[in-house]
Design an enzyme around this catalytic site. Structure first.
Site, short mmCIF file in Angstrom:
data_model
loop_
_atom_site.label_atom_id
_atom_site.label_comp_id
_atom_site.label_asym_id
_atom_site.label_seq_id
_atom_site.Cartn_x
_atom_site.Cartn_y
_atom_site.Cartn_z
N ARG A 121 0.84 -1.21 0.00
CA ARG A 121 0.00 0.00 0.00
C ARG A 121 0.87 1.24 0.00
O ARG A 121 2.01 1.22 0.42
CB ARG A 121 -0.88 0.01 1.25
CG ARG A 121 -2.23 -0.61 1.05
CD ARG A 121 -3.12 -0.31 2.24
NE ARG A 121 -3.78 0.97 2.13
CZ ARG A 121 -3.90 1.85 3.13
NH1 ARG A 121 -3.39 1.61 4.30
NH2 ARG A 121 -4.55 2.99 2.95
N LYS A 186 1.80 -7.34 12.62
CA LYS A 186 1.21 -7.55 11.28
C LYS A 186 1.43 -8.99 10.78
O LYS A 186 2.55 -9.48 10.72
CB LYS A 186 1.82 -6.55 10.29
CG LYS A 186 1.20 -6.62 8.91
CD LYS A 186 1.38 -5.33 8.15
CE LYS A 186 0.91 -5.43 6.71
NZ LYS A 186 0.82 -4.17 6.03
N ARG A 321 -2.17 4.87 12.96
CA ARG A 321 -1.14 4.39 13.91
C ARG A 321 -1.70 4.51 15.31
O ARG A 321 -2.48 5.44 15.60
CB ARG A 321 0.12 5.27 13.85
CG ARG A 321 0.85 5.24 12.54
CD ARG A 321 1.77 4.02 12.42
NE ARG A 321 2.53 4.08 11.18
CZ ARG A 321 2.06 3.74 9.98
NH1 ARG A 321 0.83 3.30 9.86
NH2 ARG A 321 2.80 3.83 8.89
C1 BTN Z 1 0.25 -3.86 2.40
O1 BTN Z 1 0.99 -2.92 2.10
O2 BTN Z 1 0.02 -4.17 3.58
C2 BTN Z 1 -0.40 -4.67 1.29
C3 BTN Z 1 0.52 -5.74 0.80
C4 BTN Z 1 -0.07 -6.58 -0.32
C5 BTN Z 1 0.94 -7.55 -0.88
C6 BTN Z 1 0.33 -8.51 -1.85
S1 BTN Z 1 1.35 -9.90 -2.20
C7 BTN Z 1 0.27 -10.39 -3.47
C8 BTN Z 1 -0.19 -9.14 -4.18
N1 BTN Z 1 0.72 -8.77 -5.25
C9 BTN Z 1 1.35 -7.63 -5.00
O3 BTN Z 1 2.19 -7.12 -5.75
N2 BTN Z 1 0.96 -7.13 -3.83
C10 BTN Z 1 -0.06 -7.96 -3.21
#
Ligand code: BTN
Length: 324
Positions: A121, A186, A321
């Site tokens: 994100r 997390k 946060r």
């Molecule tokens: C976050 O930032 O918390 C979200 C992370 C999401 C990661 C997943 S892994 C599968 C999918 N492909 C990606 O490139 N990102 C998401």
């Protein structure tokens, strides 16, 4: 350098294999086997070489099995148009976004053992070592446009949490808008990307990164507190079964969400709200403010009691946060 998947598939059982038998099985010379073995260190894989016995991958590898994933879907399998399981991709989200541009309307899932440019994100990247965790994306068409997606990322987090509870996980929490926590650390995250029109048909790609058995060396580089399912459950679940269970729950959730939106999931999400009544800091693209977290409304909008009154927080480039 691409991952030597055929070699890893042979070594996945964690047993010793002679250079000769590996070379024979892969149709390459013993010295080519040796060369590939040298390259495995770059994939954070622990290879042991013992004279007279051969090579072994310490601890083995739990590689994704397409058939096991499909079997775990049960009735939900009928809803899925395609399932792609890759050894290596830049990003499973990117893969399905490209597919959605060419073939809109499909329900497709994609998993990768490794992503070279995994997306997180707020423009961050998402790193996950080869075959350690779950990198999964699901593409789903919505006929009513992006406006009908309020609360989607919250519902996805809830669906993932439900599938983990089904495997025995306890102490899970959901952090608005899209983090899955366990014991406050997390466990996974959700990234939603959309192709199409704001008011018309669109295709949503839901990306989920879930920590299953993070190698400690890789985990040391993660900035925030994290945990994984191995720690939480006392053992790492089989990744293909986990993927099947998560996908089945997601598909069931989406079938109901597209008809009824977030409202029917509001109470269950609120029960897992990790920040309930806590002091929070809301980070905006420019600036931040503090307040007391009052949960979410039936559309999934966050509510924060700030000094100047009740503020509504809409997901996007916003982050939450704990301020305590
Ligand atoms: C976050 O930032 O918390 C979200 C992370 C999401 C990661 C997943 S892994 C599968 C999918 N492909 C990606 O490139 N990102 C998401």
């Amino acid at each position: 350098m691409s991952v030597p998947y055929a070699l890893l598939n042979r070594l996945a059982d964690g047993k010793f294999h002679s250079g000769e038998s590996l070379g024979c099985a892969l149709g390459i010379s013993r010295s080519a086997v040796w060369k590939q073995m040298q390259g495995l260190a770059a994939w954070q894989l622990d290879v042991q070489s013992v004279k007279g016995r051969g090579y072994r991958l310490v601890g083995g590898l739990d590689l994704l099995q397409r058939d096991t994933i499909l079997a775990g879907l049960g009735d939900a399998a009928a809803k899925l148009d395609s399932l792609h399981v890759a050894a290596e991709l830049d990003s499973t989200n990117r893969y399905l976004l490209d597919e959605a541009r060419v073939h809109p309307g499909r329900v497709s899932a994609c998993l990768a053992e490794f992503q070279s440019a995994g997306r997180g994100r707020r423009g961050r990247s998402w790193h996950s070592p080869f075959a350690a965790n779950l990198c999964l994306s699901l593409s789903w068409p919505f006929s009513e446009g992006a406006g009908a997606l309020s609360g989607l990322s919250l519902g996805i987090g809830l669906a993932v949490a439900r599938s983990l509870q089904g495997l025995g996980a306890v102490g899970l929490g959901l952090k608005w808008p899209n983090d899955i926590l366990a014991g406050g650390a997390k466990l996974g995250g959700v990234l939603i990307e959309v192709v199409g029109e704001a008011g018309g048909p669109c295709q949503v790609v839901i990306g989920i990164g879930l920590n299953v058995a993070m190698p400690p060396t890789a985990g040391a580089g993660i900035e925030q507190a994290w945990t994984d399912l191995r720690r939480l459950l006392g053992r790492a679940p089989e990744r293909s079964r986990l993927a099947g269970a998560v996908l089945a729950e997601l598909l069931q959730f989406l079938l109901r969400f597209e008809r009824e939106g977030f409202a029917p999931f509001h109470a269950d999400w609120s029960a897992l709200d990790a920040y309930k009544e806590q002091a929070v800091r809301v980070l905006l693209p420019r600036g931040e403010y503090t307040g007391r977290w009052c949960g979410v409304d039936v559309d999934g909008i966050g509510l924060v009691q700030a000094e100047d009154g009740l503020r509504r927080v809409v997901a996007g480039d916003v982050s939450l946060r704990s301020a305590s």
